[in-house]
Design a protein around this motif. Structure first.
Motif, PDB file in Angstrom:
ATOM      1  N   GLY A   6      25.773  -0.584 -77.014  1.00  0.00           N
ATOM      2  CA  GLY A   6      25.975  -1.304 -75.557  1.00  0.00           C
ATOM      3  C   GLY A   6      27.587  -1.178 -75.388  1.00  0.00           C
ATOM      4  N   GLY A   7      28.180  -0.879 -74.216  1.00  0.00           N
ATOM      5  CA  GLY A   7      29.437  -0.917 -73.693  1.00  0.00           C
ATOM      6  C   GLY A   7      29.781  -1.838 -72.768  1.00  0.00           C
ATOM      7  N   ILE A   8      30.914  -2.467 -72.658  1.00  0.00           N
ATOM      8  CA  ILE A   8      31.127  -3.244 -71.704  1.00  0.00           C
ATOM      9  C   ILE A   8      32.666  -2.731 -71.170  1.00  0.00           C
ATOM     10  N   GLU A   9      32.773  -2.587 -70.017  1.00  0.00           N
ATOM     11  CA  GLU A   9      34.162  -2.026 -69.396  1.00  0.00           C
ATOM     12  C   GLU A   9      34.412  -3.428 -68.572  1.00  0.00           C
ATOM     13  N   ALA A  10      35.423  -4.311 -69.357  1.00  0.00           N
ATOM     14  CA  ALA A  10      35.882  -5.677 -69.024  1.00  0.00           C
ATOM     15  C   ALA A  10      36.978  -5.591 -67.956  1.00  0.00           C
ATOM     16  N   GLY A  11      36.913  -5.285 -66.735  1.00  0.00           N
ATOM     17  CA  GLY A  11      38.000  -5.033 -65.979  1.00  0.00           C
ATOM     18  C   GLY A  11      38.363  -6.387 -65.404  1.00  0.00           C
ATOM     19  N   GLY A  12      39.570  -6.683 -64.600  1.00  0.00           N
ATOM     20  CA  GLY A  12      39.931  -7.611 -64.159  1.00  0.00           C
ATOM     21  C   GLY A  12      39.257  -8.144 -62.728  1.00  0.00           C
ATOM     22  N   THR A  13      38.513  -7.114 -61.993  1.00  0.00           N
ATOM     23  CA  THR A  13      37.728  -7.503 -61.025  1.00  0.00           C
ATOM     24  C   THR A  13      36.245  -7.186 -61.147  1.00  0.00           C
ATOM     25  N   LYS A  14      35.793  -6.530 -62.064  1.00  0.00           N
ATOM     26  CA  LYS A  14      34.421  -6.283 -62.283  1.00  0.00           C
ATOM     27  C   LYS A  14      34.135  -5.865 -63.773  1.00  0.00           C
ATOM     28  N   PHE A  15      32.969  -6.211 -64.141  1.00  0.00           N
ATOM     29  CA  PHE A  15      32.440  -5.710 -65.530  1.00  0.00           C
ATOM     30  C   PHE A  15      31.451  -4.753 -65.361  1.00  0.00           C
ATOM     31  N   VAL A  16      31.384  -3.880 -66.136  1.00  0.00           N
ATOM     32  CA  VAL A  16      30.156  -2.917 -66.230  1.00  0.00           C
ATOM     33  C   VAL A  16      29.694  -2.753 -67.519  1.00  0.00           C
ATOM     34  N   PRO A  33      31.001  -9.149 -60.558  1.00  0.00           N
ATOM     35  CA  PRO A  33      32.211  -9.298 -60.567  1.00  0.00           C
ATOM     36  C   PRO A  33      32.790 -10.242 -61.427  1.00  0.00           C
ATOM     37  N   THR A  34      34.145 -10.144 -61.918  1.00  0.00           N
ATOM     38  CA  THR A  34      34.749 -10.931 -62.956  1.00  0.00           C
ATOM     39  C   THR A  34      34.923 -12.345 -62.173  1.00  0.00           C
ATOM     40  N   THR A  35      34.283 -13.239 -62.582  1.00  0.00           N
ATOM     41  CA  THR A  35      34.302 -14.604 -62.345  1.00  0.00           C
ATOM     42  C   THR A  35      35.125 -15.404 -63.255  1.00  0.00           C
ATOM     43  N   THR A  36      34.333 -16.559 -63.824  1.00  0.00           N
ATOM     44  CA  THR A  36      34.959 -17.420 -64.827  1.00  0.00           C
ATOM     45  C   THR A  36      34.528 -16.717 -65.992  1.00  0.00           C
ATOM     46  N   PRO A  37      35.217 -17.030 -67.139  1.00  0.00           N
ATOM     47  CA  PRO A  37      34.804 -16.360 -68.356  1.00  0.00           C
ATOM     48  C   PRO A  37      33.350 -16.712 -68.952  1.00  0.00           C
ATOM     49  N   GLN A  38      33.268 -18.018 -68.561  1.00  0.00           N
ATOM     50  CA  GLN A  38      31.570 -18.478 -68.961  1.00  0.00           C
ATOM     51  C   GLN A  38      30.481 -17.783 -68.179  1.00  0.00           C
ATOM     52  N   GLU A  39      30.748 -17.847 -66.822  1.00  0.00           N
ATOM     53  CA  GLU A  39      29.594 -17.059 -66.191  1.00  0.00           C
ATOM     54  C   GLU A  39      29.470 -15.679 -66.244  1.00  0.00           C
ATOM     55  N   THR A  40      30.760 -14.729 -66.518  1.00  0.00           N
ATOM     56  CA  THR A  40      30.835 -13.444 -66.683  1.00  0.00           C
ATOM     57  C   THR A  40      30.220 -13.117 -68.039  1.00  0.00           C
ATOM     58  N   ILE A  41      30.518 -13.858 -69.030  1.00  0.00           N
ATOM     59  CA  ILE A  41      30.117 -13.360 -70.292  1.00  0.00           C
ATOM     60  C   ILE A  41      28.524 -13.492 -70.330  1.00  0.00           C
ATOM     61  N   ARG A  42      28.295 -14.894 -69.874  1.00  0.00           N
ATOM     62  CA  ARG A  42      26.649 -15.057 -69.768  1.00  0.00           C
ATOM     63  C   ARG A  42      25.993 -13.824 -69.386  1.00  0.00           C
ATOM     64  N   ARG A  43      26.581 -13.381 -67.950  1.00  0.00           N
ATOM     65  CA  ARG A  43      25.789 -12.185 -67.296  1.00  0.00           C
ATOM     66  C   ARG A  43      25.520 -11.069 -68.383  1.00  0.00           C
ATOM     67  N   ALA A  44      26.817 -10.711 -69.173  1.00  0.00           N
ATOM     68  CA  ALA A  44      26.608  -9.656 -70.045  1.00  0.00           C
ATOM     69  C   ALA A  44      25.775  -9.969 -71.113  1.00  0.00           C
ATOM     70  N   LEU A  45      25.884 -11.026 -71.613  1.00  0.00           N
ATOM     71  CA  LEU A  45      24.743 -11.613 -72.672  1.00  0.00           C
ATOM     72  C   LEU A  45      23.327 -11.067 -72.240  1.00  0.00           C
ATOM     73  N   GLU A  46      23.050 -11.812 -70.998  1.00  0.00           N
ATOM     74  CA  GLU A  46      21.775 -11.632 -70.365  1.00  0.00           C
ATOM     75  C   GLU A  46      21.348 -10.156 -70.451  1.00  0.00           C
TER      76      GLU A  46
END
Ligand code: ADP
Ligand code: ZN
Length: 313
Positions: A6-16, A33-46
């Motif tokens: 799995g790869g996460i490109e963690a950008g300041g405006t979007k995560f891929v 889109p990169t929003t709050t850490p909590q929401e953004t990390i949750r979406r990646a985990l999902e």
């Protein structure tokens, strides 16, 4: 048993986020889109949990190539954290830890530019080389690379965009826009710096606009410094500003002029070899997420060997 990463490109405006093994095998991808850490990390985990279910647990490790500054030192208590970023809410976020705990997989972590450099080294424009750099000239300027087959790390990680370069205020009275340094490289030559100096975004400036000779001069000054300090065998230039194809020819002419015959290496002395020395990325926009996949491969190898980074190039 599948061996997927799995790869996460963690950008300041979007995560891929993507799953696969390399450029010819990317099986699933999601961007948000990169929003709050909590929401953004949750979406990646999902995303990765869904993929893990679908693939029968085939994902063996995760790599994260992140905006920064970050702590890339595995021996540090804050390894895998985003540290002093100006991005609101993201200071001191334990990105790698959250992902590791959430998925119970080994996690590899580095800067976005070291990740992109790694991918270009494995699969792109720097294949077969052990010492090269990758610079992105976009909203900011960042650089990463490999020296002697190892990613550039040390005290922290390089901040190639924030080097100081000669700034002739007579020729260019623009003060620069870096909040820390004013007229560092990023302050003078990033996309927003060009826009602020000339009152129009770089994509709207015609090829014969004086902005471009100045831009090539600043970037070539930076490259001359990197050539003198790191001795790269190739330099890859990416990012939005490098979408201007004429910039490459300007920079390729300006670098030898600045070095003035001092570096006796053919790519610097020979116009034709220079064409293959300062080059665009071969992986294009996919370099980021492929860099993350490459970091996952290293993480798994390291986990299996219980050893530091294996040489992979
Ligand atoms: P980021 O750095 O945010 O990841 P980019 O690498 O796409 O994103 O860089 C965005 C910057 O590149 C902006 O400052 C934008 O004005 C500039 N840019 C985008 N397209 C072009 C273009 N065709 N020519 C010159 N500059 C461009
Ligand atoms: Zn700066």
């Amino acid at each position: 048993m599948l061996h997927l990463y799995g790869g996460i490109e963690a950008g300041g405006t979007k995560f891929v986020c993507a799953v696969g093994t390399g450029p010819d095998d990317l099986r699933a991808e999601v961007r948000f889109p990169t929003t709050t850490p909590q929401e953004t990390i949750r979406r990646a985990l999902e995303f990765f949990r869904d993929q893990q279910d679908r693939l029968g647990g085939g994902i063996r490790a995760i790599g994260i190539a992140s905006f920064g500054p970050v702590d890339p030192n595995p021996a540090s208590p804050t390894f895998g954290h985003i540290t002093s970023t100006p991005k609101p809410g993201w200071q001191n976020v334990d990105l790698a830890g959250e992902i590791r705990r959430g998925l119970n997989l080994p996690v590899g972590f580095d800067t976005d530019v070291n990740g992109a450099a790694l991918a270009e080294g494995l699969w792109g424009a720097a294949q077969g080389l052990d010492t090269f750099i990758y610079l992105t000239i976009g909203t900011g300027i960042g650089g990463g690379g490999m020296v002697g087959g190892r990613r550039l790390h040390g005290l922290l990680h390089p901040e190639m965009g924030h080097i100081r370069i000669p700034h002739d205020r007579q020729a260019d009275p623009f003060a620069g826009i870096c909040p820390y340094h004013g007229d560092c490289l990023e302050g003078l030559a990033s996309g927003p710096a060009i826009a602020a100096r000339w009152g129009a975004p770089p994509e709207d400036l015609p090829p014969d606009h004086p902005a471009w000779a100045l831009e090539a001069h600043y970037l070539a000054l930076a490259l001359a410094n990197f050539i003198c300090t790191l001795s790269p065998q190739r330099i890859i230039l990416g990012g939005g500003v490098m979408q201007q194809p004429h910039l490459f020819s300007r920079i390729r002419a300006e670098v030898p002029r600045l070095l003035n015959g001092y570096i006796p290496a053919r790519p610097i002395l020979d116009e034709e070899e220079m064409q293959a020395y300062i080059v665009p990325p071969a992986l294009g926009a996919r370099a980021g997420v492929l860099g993350a996949i490459a970091l996952a491969r290293i993480a798994l190898a390291r986990h299996a060997a219980d050893a530091p980074d294996p040489p992979i190039l």
